[in-house]
Structures are given as structure tokens and as C-alpha cells.
Design a protein around this motif. Structure first.
Motif, mmCIF file in Angstrom:
data_model
loop_
_atom_site.group_PDB
_atom_site.id
_atom_site.type_symbol
_atom_site.label_atom_id
_atom_site.label_comp_id
_atom_site.label_asym_id
_atom_site.label_seq_id
_atom_site.Cartn_x
_atom_site.Cartn_y
_atom_site.Cartn_z
ATOM 1 N N VAL A 118 46.303 86.397 51.571
ATOM 2 C CA VAL A 118 47.563 86.698 50.888
ATOM 3 C C VAL A 118 48.697 85.999 51.634
ATOM 4 N N TYR A 119 49.518 85.237 50.909
ATOM 5 C CA TYR A 119 50.706 84.619 51.502
ATOM 6 C C TYR A 119 51.857 85.621 51.465
ATOM 7 N N THR A 120 52.571 85.769 52.578
ATOM 8 C CA THR A 120 53.617 86.796 52.652
ATOM 9 C C THR A 120 54.953 86.295 53.196
ATOM 10 N N THR A 121 55.007 85.149 53.806
ATOM 11 C CA THR A 121 56.136 84.756 54.660
ATOM 12 C C THR A 121 57.499 84.835 53.984
ATOM 13 N N THR A 122 57.622 84.311 52.779
ATOM 14 C CA THR A 122 58.949 84.234 52.159
ATOM 15 C C THR A 122 59.132 85.245 51.028
ATOM 16 N N LEU A 123 58.325 86.302 51.025
ATOM 17 C CA LEU A 123 58.450 87.351 50.013
ATOM 18 C C LEU A 123 59.232 88.524 50.584
ATOM 19 N N SER A 124 60.146 89.100 49.796
ATOM 20 C CA SER A 124 60.935 90.233 50.290
ATOM 21 C C SER A 124 60.111 91.514 50.348
ATOM 22 N N SER A 125 59.176 91.659 49.407
ATOM 23 C CA SER A 125 58.299 92.842 49.398
ATOM 24 C C SER A 125 56.854 92.380 49.248
ATOM 25 N N PRO A 126 56.289 91.818 50.307
ATOM 26 C CA PRO A 126 54.962 91.213 50.185
ATOM 27 C C PRO A 126 53.850 92.229 50.016
ATOM 28 N N LYS A 127 52.840 91.814 49.251
ATOM 29 C CA LYS A 127 51.612 92.594 49.152
ATOM 30 C C LYS A 127 50.716 92.164 50.308
ATOM 31 N N THR A 128 50.540 93.032 51.266
ATOM 32 C CA THR A 128 49.814 92.647 52.477
ATOM 33 C C THR A 128 48.308 92.618 52.237
ATOM 34 N N ARG A 129 47.660 91.845 53.066
ATOM 35 C CA ARG A 129 46.207 91.736 52.989
ATOM 36 C C ARG A 129 45.558 93.028 53.482
ATOM 37 N N SER A 130 44.543 93.483 52.769
ATOM 38 C CA SER A 130 43.886 94.727 53.179
ATOM 39 C C SER A 130 42.671 94.454 54.069
ATOM 40 N N LEU A 131 41.824 93.500 53.691
ATOM 41 C CA LEU A 131 40.564 93.280 54.413
ATOM 42 C C LEU A 131 40.835 92.727 55.809
ATOM 43 N N SER A 132 40.418 93.463 56.825
ATOM 44 C CA SER A 132 40.665 93.044 58.208
ATOM 45 C C SER A 132 39.390 92.901 59.026
ATOM 46 N N SER A 133 38.266 93.456 58.534
ATOM 47 C CA SER A 133 37.034 93.436 59.318
ATOM 48 C C SER A 133 35.828 93.248 58.395
ATOM 49 N N ILE A 134 35.000 92.249 58.729
ATOM 50 C CA ILE A 134 33.771 91.983 57.983
ATOM 51 C C ILE A 134 32.600 92.052 58.957
ATOM 52 N N SER A 135 31.652 92.928 58.675
ATOM 53 C CA SER A 135 30.422 92.999 59.466
ATOM 54 C C SER A 135 29.280 92.489 58.604
ATOM 55 N N LEU A 136 28.650 91.410 59.034
ATOM 56 C CA LEU A 136 27.529 90.817 58.312
ATOM 57 C C LEU A 136 26.242 91.354 58.925
ATOM 58 N N SER A 137 25.448 92.000 58.104
ATOM 59 C CA SER A 137 24.313 92.769 58.606
ATOM 60 C C SER A 137 22.987 92.220 58.089
#
Length: 495
Positions: A128-147
Motif C-alpha cells: 500500500v502506498y501511503t506517503t502523500t495521502l492525508s488519510s492513508p489506508k495502511t497495510r495490514s499484513l506484517s508477518s508471513i510464515s511459510l510452513s
């Protein structure tokens, strides 16, 4: 984004307290005794789930499974082409679910390439691009475990490479996506200086006075119409022995391209913020190098400027002298990328490089030739060209070898200088490469034309981060205990 590898059986994954558990089956579904397998078998029997790429079945609150959501998917093989629709289908099912932590279990196991593919494809989908947005939709996925069951320690290197490439690709995306007033040459230099805080990385930034002293007349000619001062960025990663010849990466850094006096049409000109995609890919590659710390030496050169129309701007028909001493008749000021690159290529000689690779959003002609799937690859050295081609195939960042026959250089001849900067429309990507080839005679050289692959237009508009993956995989191939001195070129198509 954090990526890790887990050695787990499927039933052990049921106890993972995550937001989503993804279970990927191969072409042959073999039901186990666990409740999930029985559920899958019933869904297949009733036609609610097919073992085909892109087909998914989402479940919620499955008894005996701690994960809030369970998504079943399939892939016929572990090839990236089969994994891509699986990842796309899974993310479509989970996009609105605010998934922060995910476990992706491969029933049939992972190999080196598929681990990399799923991790990078998931990162691409969730970016998700956020830099120049006043109310950005932030990225949710922060951790991926490959099993998988029986994960070996050898696969950990693939996970580390994937995580480093994700960081590099997303750095490249960030700066290519930024509007040009938020990504000036000075700002790009700031990114490079920040990278120099990492182990084994050094940075030097040259301004207009230093560039003039180096007699980079071609580079200076592009910057003449710009108010924003040019920057020539020199990055060095010193991970190998001091005597080891470096690989030099040169990234075109036109932070906005109006075409200069040869003004572009207004429609779509906003996308010319992406004309520094080559520079962004060099910065992204150094981010990956900082994380991986491979045993090799790499130099990154970024000639950064805007190309603007102004009373002082270079005019069609002007003749300038490049750093190499060769004179250039500038017939079209919109063919500016090759002008900033040619001086950087001459500057690269001082490093006595093992190889030089330039990366540039150079020609619309390459888009016509190869579309948006493969980058154009030119090389005066066959082993170098093959190594880059192989690297692209191994990570899904594809390129295609193009010709460099000497006959293509005929159109660059002029009465008024040593060479013209354009040769007409036919074979435009090739003639641009032929122009650059004149400045790479002293070393093994390759050129990647990424005009068709550095960004997407339309509803999916945005930078791709290519070819960071290709460059990182190529450089890791070059990681040897003792690299030889610069090799002699062995191409059939020498300058």
C-alpha cells in the motif's frame, strides 16, 4: 514485512494463533485423517472447491483450528506461473479481513524458488502506498510464515533472500511512486546517504560543480533547463576482498521527464515521475545488499536530474561533448536518458569493473517490442547477458535478449558530431542500446530497458519495483570466494 520458515505438519499448524491459515494443495489431493482434509474432500465432491490454480475456498471459525480464517487453495506446480493465481485468489479472499499474521502451509512442501515466489507475490498483493495521502489506508499484513513438514536449514537462505528482496523492491516502489516534487534529485541523494548508515556501504554525492569539473557534458546538457540541481550519486557496497573487481550498476535518475524542448504530449505525462525507475532499482538493490551482506563488491551510480523546458534548456541540433570526449548531436531532447547514462558509463571505468549493468526506462519502442512482461536485455558480453537472463528466470523478473548488430548503428551517424542521440523510429530500443554501447567498450556491459516493466498504468497504476529481484539474484550468482579481474568480452555483437 517479516518472513519466516516453519517446520510444521498440517495438524501442528492448527494450533498457530494467527489471523489466517492458508493451506495449499498440489495437483493430487490426498486426504489425511484430520478434520480439514475430510472437509476438503467433501467440498471437492460437492463441487465447492476445485484443485486448480486460482481456486480458493474460505472458511471461518473452523472447530479445532485457532486461526480466525482458513483459506484453501491449490497450485498445479511450484512454478511461479501457477503460484501467482493462487496468491491472487487467496489475497482477494482476505483483502478486507485485516490479516496481520498469516501461516501458509504447503502440503506438498516448498522448494527454493517457490518460497521466494509466494513471499514476494504476497508482498506485492498487500503493498500500500501511503506517503502523500492525508488519510492513508495502511497495510495490514506484517508477518508471513511459510510452513511445510521437514523444512531444511538450506531453505532458510531462500527466506532471507526473499525478505531482503521485498525490502528492496518496496524501497524502489516507494520512490518511484512518489510525485516528482516529493522525489527530487536531492531527495534521492538523501536516500542513498541513509543507506550508507548500513554496514559495508559508502555514499558520495556530487553536485553541478563537481559534475562540470568531470566534464560530463552530456549529463549537464539534460539538466540545463531544470531549477532543481542535479545530483550524481555514487554508492559503494564493499563486502568482498579489496582487490576484487566490482560489479557496477547504473540507474537512470530522471526524476521528471517533460521531454525538454522536444516536449511530450500532455496526456499521461504525469507518469513521467516513473522515469527514475532505474535509479529506484539501484537504491532497492543496495537495500537488499545491506540486509544480505554477500561477499562481493558493488558500485551504484545514479545520474539524477529533471528534464525541463526553459530558456537555458538544450535545443534540438545542439552539440555537446560527453565525458568520454565523444561529441553528440542532440536531435531530440526527449532522448535524454542515454545522455545521462553515457557519462555515468565513462565514469564507471575508474572502478576497473568486472561488469557494468545500466538500468533505464529508456524507450517506448521497448514497450512495443516486449510489452509489459519482459524487460529488454542488451549485452556486449555473452556470459554477462546469459547470467542476467538466468537470474530473471530464477525469480520471475523476466527479461529477453535483444540484438546489437552493427547495422543498427547506421542511423546514429551525423555530419555534425561523432554520433547523434536518436536514429528514427524503426528499432528504437535497439538504436538506443547501440548509442550506449559506444561508451561501454572498456568492459563487459549490459543494458536493461525497463520502460515496459517499471510501472503499470490504468486502475493498477503504480511502480513494480522491477528489476530489483533480477539484480539481486544476478549479484548473488556472482558471489564467489575470489572473483577474477574484469573479463574480456565474448560477444558476437561487439561495438
Amino acid at each position: 514485512m517479516n518472513v519466516q520458515l516453519l517446520d510444521r505438519t498440517l495438524d501442528k499448524c492448527f494450533s498457530e494463533n494467527v489471523d489466517a491459515l492458508v493451506v495449499m494443495y498440489g495437483l493430487e489431493f490426498k486426504p489425511g485423517k484430520d478434520p480439514l482434509s475430510q472437509l476438503v474432500q467433501e467440498a471437492i465432491r460437492k463441487g465447492d472447491f476445485e484443485v486448480k490454480p486460482g481456486k480458493v475456498l474460505q472458511l471461518y471459525g473452523v472447530p479445532g483450528i485457532k486461526a480466525r480464517r482458513v483459506v484453501l487453495c491449490s497450485a498445479m506446480t511450484l512454478h511461479r506461473g501457477d503460484l501467482a493465481p493462487a496468491v491472487s485468489g487467496v489475497w482477494s479472499a482476505l483483502r478486507e479481513a485485516k490479516v496481520e499474521r498469516m501461516v501458509w502451509h504447503a502440503v506438498d512442501g516448498w522448494d527454493d524458488a517457490s518460497l521466494y515466489s509466494v513471499a514476494t507475490l504476497l508482498a506485492e498483493q498487500s503493498y500500500v502506498y501511503t506517503t502523500t495521502l492525508s488519510s492513508p489506508k495502511t497495510r495490514s499484513l506484517s508477518s508471513i510464515s511459510l510452513s511445510m513438514q521437514g523444512a531444511s536449514a538450506d531453505l532458510q537462505a531462500s527466506v532471507a533472500r526473499a525478505q531482503a528482496c521485498i525490502a528492496g523492491i518496496e524501497l524502489a516502489k516507494e520512490w518511484a511512486n512518489r510525485p516528482s516534487n516529493h522525489a527530487t534529485p536531492t531527495m534521492l541523494a538523501g536516500v542513498a546517504q541513509k543507506l550508507a548508515k548500513h554496514k559495508n556501504i559508502q555514499c558520495e554525492v556530487l553536485g553541478p560543480k563537481e559534475v562540470a569539473k568531470l566534464k560530463m557534458g552530456a549529463f549537464l546538457s539534460v539538466a540545463k533547463g531544470a531549477v532543481e540541481p542535479l545530483r550524481f550519486i555514487v554508492l559503494r557496497y564493499n563486502g568482498g576482498p579489496a582487490k576484487q573487481a566490482p560489479v557496477v550498476l547504473i540507474g537512470k535518475g530522471i526524476t521528471f521527464d517533460t521531454g525538454g524542448i522536444s516536449l511530450k504530449p500532455g496526456e499521461g505525462m504525469d507518469e513521467m515521475k516513473y522515469d527514475m525507475g532505474g535509479a529506484a532499482s539501484v537504491l532497492g538493490t543496495f537495500e537488499a545488499l545491506a540486509r544480505l551482506q554477500p561477499r562481493l563488491n558493488v558500485v551504484g551510480l545514479i545520474p539524477a536530474t529533471e528534464n525541463m523546458p526553459d530558456g537555458q534548456a538544450t535545443k534540438p541540433g545542439d552539440v555537446v561533448t560527453s565525458m568520454s570526449g565523444q561529441t553528440i548531436e542532440i536531435l531530440n531532447t526527449d532522448a535524454e536518458g542515454r545522455l545521462v547514462l553515457c557519462d555515468a558509463m565513462t565514469y564507471a571505468e575508474r572502478f576497473k569493473p568486472r561488469a557494468v549493468v545500466d538500468i533505464a526506462t529508456l524507450t517506448g519502442a521497448c514497450v512495443i517490442a516486449l510489452g509489459h512482461v519482459r524487460s529488454g536485455l542488451y549485452a556486449n558480453d555473452d556470459p554477462l547477458g546469459q547470467a542476467l537472463l538466468n537470474a530473471g528466470e530464477s525469480c520471475g523478473d523476466l527479461c529477453w535478449r535483444m540484438p546489437l548488430d552493427e547495422a543498427y548503428a547506421e542511423g546514429l551517424k551525423t555530419k555534425f558530431a561523432d554520433v547523434a542521440n536518436v536514429a528514427g523510429r524503426p528499432g528504437g530500443s535497439i538504436t538506443a542500446a547501440k548509442f550506449l554501447q559506444r561508451f561501454g567498450r572498456e568492459y563487459a556491459w549490459a543494458h536493461l530497458d525497463i520502460a515496459g516493466t517499471a510501472w503499470r498504468s490504468g486502475a493498477a497504476k503504480g511502480a513494480t519495483g522491477r528489476p530489483v529481484g533480477l539484480l539481486v539474484h544476478y549479484l548473488l550468482q556472482e558471489q564467489l570466494p575470489d572473483l577474477p579481474a574484469p573479463r574480456k568480452r565474448t560477444s558476437r555483437t561487439r561495438a
